[in-house]
Write a protein that holds these residues in place. Sequence first.
Motif, PDB file in Angstrom:
ATOM      1  N   HIS A   1       0.828  -1.206   0.000  1.00  0.00           N
ATOM      2  CA  HIS A   1       0.000   0.000   0.000  1.00  0.00           C
ATOM      3  C   HIS A   1       0.862   1.256   0.000  1.00  0.00           C
ATOM      4  O   HIS A   1       0.521   2.246  -0.655  1.00  0.00           O
ATOM      5  N   ALA A   2       1.952   1.221   0.739  1.00  0.00           N
ATOM      6  CA  ALA A   2       2.802   2.407   0.826  1.00  0.00           C
ATOM      7  C   ALA A   2       3.562   2.672  -0.464  1.00  0.00           C
ATOM      8  O   ALA A   2       3.855   3.836  -0.780  1.00  0.00           O
ATOM      9  N   HIS A   3       3.866   1.626  -1.223  1.00  0.00           N
ATOM     10  CA  HIS A   3       4.724   1.773  -2.418  1.00  0.00           C
ATOM     11  C   HIS A   3       4.101   1.117  -3.652  1.00  0.00           C
ATOM     12  O   HIS A   3       4.825   0.622  -4.523  1.00  0.00           O
ATOM     13  N   ALA A   4       2.782   1.135  -3.756  1.00  0.00           N
ATOM     14  CA  ALA A   4       2.104   0.424  -4.844  1.00  0.00           C
ATOM     15  C   ALA A   4       2.610   0.872  -6.211  1.00  0.00           C
ATOM     16  O   ALA A   4       2.700   2.065  -6.504  1.00  0.00           O
ATOM     17  N   ASP A   5       2.959  -0.120  -7.044  1.00  0.00           N
ATOM     18  CA  ASP A   5       3.394   0.097  -8.423  1.00  0.00           C
ATOM     19  C   ASP A   5       4.638   0.959  -8.531  1.00  0.00           C
ATOM     20  O   ASP A   5       4.810   1.719  -9.493  1.00  0.00           O
ATOM     21  N   THR A   6       5.523   0.839  -7.541  1.00  0.00           N
ATOM     22  CA  THR A   6       6.852   1.439  -7.626  1.00  0.00           C
ATOM     23  C   THR A   6       7.870   0.306  -7.487  1.00  0.00           C
ATOM     24  O   THR A   6       7.509  -0.851  -7.247  1.00  0.00           O
ATOM     25  N   GLU A   7       9.127   0.627  -7.599  1.00  0.00           N
ATOM     26  CA  GLU A   7      10.163  -0.394  -7.490  1.00  0.00           C
ATOM     27  C   GLU A   7      10.253  -0.981  -6.077  1.00  0.00           C
ATOM     28  O   GLU A   7      10.882  -2.025  -5.872  1.00  0.00           O
ATOM     29  N   TYR A   8       9.631  -0.331  -5.099  1.00  0.00           N
ATOM     30  CA  TYR A   8       9.658  -0.818  -3.722  1.00  0.00           C
ATOM     31  C   TYR A   8       8.434  -1.660  -3.381  1.00  0.00           C
ATOM     32  O   TYR A   8       8.313  -2.144  -2.257  1.00  0.00           O
ATOM     33  N   ASP A   9       7.535  -1.836  -4.329  1.00  0.00           N
ATOM     34  CA  ASP A   9       6.349  -2.677  -4.136  1.00  0.00           C
ATOM     35  C   ASP A   9       6.785  -4.141  -4.134  1.00  0.00           C
ATOM     36  O   ASP A   9       7.456  -4.588  -5.068  1.00  0.00           O
ATOM     37  N   PRO A  10       6.408  -4.927  -3.111  1.00  0.00           N
ATOM     38  CA  PRO A  10       6.811  -6.341  -3.070  1.00  0.00           C
ATOM     39  C   PRO A  10       6.245  -7.173  -4.214  1.00  0.00           C
ATOM     40  O   PRO A  10       6.795  -8.230  -4.538  1.00  0.00           O
ATOM     41  N   HIS A  11       5.126  -6.727  -4.824  1.00  0.00           N
ATOM     42  CA  HIS A  11       4.526  -7.521  -5.898  1.00  0.00           C
ATOM     43  C   HIS A  11       3.764  -6.617  -6.865  1.00  0.00           C
ATOM     44  O   HIS A  11       2.551  -6.510  -6.788  1.00  0.00           O
ATOM     45  N   SER A  12       4.495  -6.017  -7.785  1.00  0.00           N
ATOM     46  CA  SER A  12       3.858  -5.152  -8.784  1.00  0.00           C
ATOM     47  C   SER A  12       4.033  -5.721 -10.184  1.00  0.00           C
ATOM     48  O   SER A  12       5.154  -6.014 -10.605  1.00  0.00           O
ATOM     49  N   PRO A  13       2.935  -5.887 -10.937  1.00  0.00           N
ATOM     50  CA  PRO A  13       3.060  -6.304 -12.336  1.00  0.00           C
ATOM     51  C   PRO A  13       3.900  -5.334 -13.168  1.00  0.00           C
ATOM     52  O   PRO A  13       4.518  -5.735 -14.150  1.00  0.00           O
TER      53      PRO A  13
ATOM     54  N   ASN B   1      -3.049  -9.667  -6.998  1.00  0.00           N
ATOM     55  CA  ASN B   1      -1.861  -8.832  -7.175  1.00  0.00           C
ATOM     56  C   ASN B   1      -1.458  -8.671  -8.636  1.00  0.00           C
ATOM     57  O   ASN B   1      -0.830  -7.665  -8.995  1.00  0.00           O
ATOM     58  N   TRP B   2      -1.823  -9.630  -9.484  1.00  0.00           N
ATOM     59  CA  TRP B   2      -1.513  -9.507 -10.900  1.00  0.00           C
ATOM     60  C   TRP B   2      -2.707  -8.988 -11.702  1.00  0.00           C
ATOM     61  O   TRP B   2      -2.678  -7.903 -12.274  1.00  0.00           O
ATOM     62  N   TYR B   3      -3.790  -9.751 -11.681  1.00  0.00           N
ATOM     63  CA  TYR B   3      -4.914  -9.433 -12.571  1.00  0.00           C
ATOM     64  C   TYR B   3      -5.661  -8.178 -12.141  1.00  0.00           C
ATOM     65  O   TYR B   3      -6.159  -7.430 -12.994  1.00  0.00           O
ATOM     66  N   ALA B   4      -5.765  -7.931 -10.822  1.00  0.00           N
ATOM     67  CA  ALA B   4      -6.490  -6.737 -10.371  1.00  0.00           C
ATOM     68  C   ALA B   4      -5.649  -5.473 -10.474  1.00  0.00           C
ATOM     69  O   ALA B   4      -6.104  -4.400 -10.097  1.00  0.00           O
ATOM     70  N   HIS B   5      -4.435  -5.593 -10.990  1.00  0.00           N
ATOM     71  CA  HIS B   5      -3.638  -4.415 -11.325  1.00  0.00           C
ATOM     72  C   HIS B   5      -3.497  -4.270 -12.842  1.00  0.00           C
ATOM     73  O   HIS B   5      -2.800  -3.373 -13.319  1.00  0.00           O
ATOM     74  N   ARG B   6      -4.206  -5.131 -13.586  1.00  0.00           N
ATOM     75  CA  ARG B   6      -4.109  -5.070 -15.044  1.00  0.00           C
ATOM     76  C   ARG B   6      -5.475  -5.012 -15.740  1.00  0.00           C
ATOM     77  O   ARG B   6      -5.596  -4.424 -16.813  1.00  0.00           O
ATOM     78  N   TYR B   7      -6.471  -5.627 -15.115  1.00  0.00           N
ATOM     79  CA  TYR B   7      -7.781  -5.731 -15.768  1.00  0.00           C
ATOM     80  C   TYR B   7      -8.890  -5.307 -14.809  1.00  0.00           C
ATOM     81  O   TYR B   7      -8.757  -5.417 -13.597  1.00  0.00           O
ATOM     82  N   GLY B   8      -9.991  -4.852 -15.376  1.00  0.00           N
ATOM     83  CA  GLY B   8     -11.146  -4.496 -14.573  1.00  0.00           C
ATOM     84  C   GLY B   8     -11.554  -3.047 -14.761  1.00  0.00           C
ATOM     85  O   GLY B   8     -11.166  -2.401 -15.735  1.00  0.00           O
ATOM     86  N   TYR B   9     -12.316  -2.544 -13.828  1.00  0.00           N
ATOM     87  CA  TYR B   9     -12.821  -1.175 -13.911  1.00  0.00           C
ATOM     88  C   TYR B   9     -12.417  -0.427 -12.648  1.00  0.00           C
ATOM     89  O   TYR B   9     -12.030  -1.024 -11.638  1.00  0.00           O
TER      90      TYR B   9
ATOM     91  N   LEU C   1      -6.506   6.767  -9.006  1.00  0.00           N
ATOM     92  CA  LEU C   1      -5.454   6.526  -8.027  1.00  0.00           C
ATOM     93  C   LEU C   1      -4.094   6.803  -8.648  1.00  0.00           C
ATOM     94  O   LEU C   1      -3.970   6.952  -9.866  1.00  0.00           O
ATOM     95  N   GLU C   2      -3.078   6.827  -7.815  1.00  0.00           N
ATOM     96  CA  GLU C   2      -1.713   6.958  -8.313  1.00  0.00           C
ATOM     97  C   GLU C   2      -1.114   5.612  -8.675  1.00  0.00           C
ATOM     98  O   GLU C   2       0.034   5.548  -9.095  1.00  0.00           O
ATOM     99  N   ASP C   3      -1.878   4.532  -8.492  1.00  0.00           N
ATOM    100  CA  ASP C   3      -1.426   3.201  -8.874  1.00  0.00           C
ATOM    101  C   ASP C   3      -2.454   2.577  -9.814  1.00  0.00           C
ATOM    102  O   ASP C   3      -3.428   3.220 -10.181  1.00  0.00           O
ATOM    103  N   THR C   4      -2.237   1.320 -10.184  1.00  0.00           N
ATOM    104  CA  THR C   4      -3.051   0.676 -11.228  1.00  0.00           C
ATOM    105  C   THR C   4      -4.138  -0.239 -10.675  1.00  0.00           C
ATOM    106  O   THR C   4      -4.721  -1.022 -11.438  1.00  0.00           O
ATOM    107  N   ALA C   5      -4.431  -0.167  -9.383  1.00  0.00           N
ATOM    108  CA  ALA C   5      -5.423  -1.069  -8.782  1.00  0.00           C
ATOM    109  C   ALA C   5      -6.793  -0.896  -9.435  1.00  0.00           C
ATOM    110  O   ALA C   5      -7.284   0.220  -9.604  1.00  0.00           O
TER     111      ALA C   5
END
Length: 250
Positions: free
Chosen positions: A68-80, A170-178, A183-187
Motif C-alpha cells: 500500500h505504501a509503495h504500490a506500483d513502484t520499485e519498492y512494491d513487493p509484488h507489482s506487475p 496482485n496480478w490481474y487486479a492491477h491489469r484488468y477491470g474497472y 489513483l496513483e497506482d493501477t489497482a
Amino acid sequence: MLVIILFFLGHWYLSIFTQTFFLHRYAAHGMFTMSPRWEKFFYILTFIGQGSSFLSPRAYGIMHRLHHAHADTEYDPHSPSYSKGIFDMMWKTRLFYNDIVNNRDHIPAKFKKGVPNWVFMEWLGDRWPVRLAWGTLYTLVYIAFAPSPWFFLLLPIHFLMGPIHGAIINWYAHRYGYANFELEDTAKNLLPFDFLMMGESYHNNHHKFGGRANFGGFRWHEFDPTYPIIRLMNAIGIIRLKANNDLKYM
C-alpha cells in the motif's frame, strides 16, 4: 464426484476467507481488534484453511503494508509493472516473503507495528514436513473419492491455494477491470460481482480506502461477502470494529 467438488470448494472458500479476514483486514490493516484467544483461534483456522500453502499472518501483514505504501513502484513487493510476467512476480514475492519470515529484511519498524505473531504457529505452518503432510492428505482424499484421473489436475491448486489467491489479485487486479476512483497506482476492481474472492477483487475500492472494512458498496452490484460476516462477529463480540476504519497505511 460430489465429495471432490465439495472438498475443493470448501478448501477454496476457507482459504480465501482466512486470507481476507485474518491476514488482510486484521493483520495488515487492523480494521478491527480481537482478544488474544480469538487471535489464536483464527491463527489455527488459517493453518487449517490454507494447509500446505499456509501464509504467515505476520509476514503477510508487513508485506501488504509495504504494498500500500509503495504500490506500483520499485519498492512494491509484488507489482506487475516491475515484473516480466505473473510467475516472475510470484517468485519475487516469495523471496521477499521468505526474507520477512526468516528475519532477513531491513523493513522500517513502522510497518511491523501491531502485526500478530504467534511464534509457535508461525514456525509450525512454515515447516516443510507439515506442508507435505497437508499435501498428502489432499491427495488421499482424491485417491478415495475422485471419479476420474482428470480430477487430479485440481491438486496443484490445493497445494498452492494461498499464493494462487494472492496472485489473482496482485496480478490481474492491477491489469484488468474497472475503476471507481482515480489513483496513483493501477489497482482495479477485477470482478463486478465478487463471490469468487469474497470481496478481495474490489481492489480499486480498497486502494482508495485502505482501512475500510467493506471493500464493496460503491455500486449497486458491489457486494463484499466477507463484510456481513465481519458485522456479525462484531455484533456478537468476537471482534470489535474500529470507529474510524478509513485510514490508510501511507
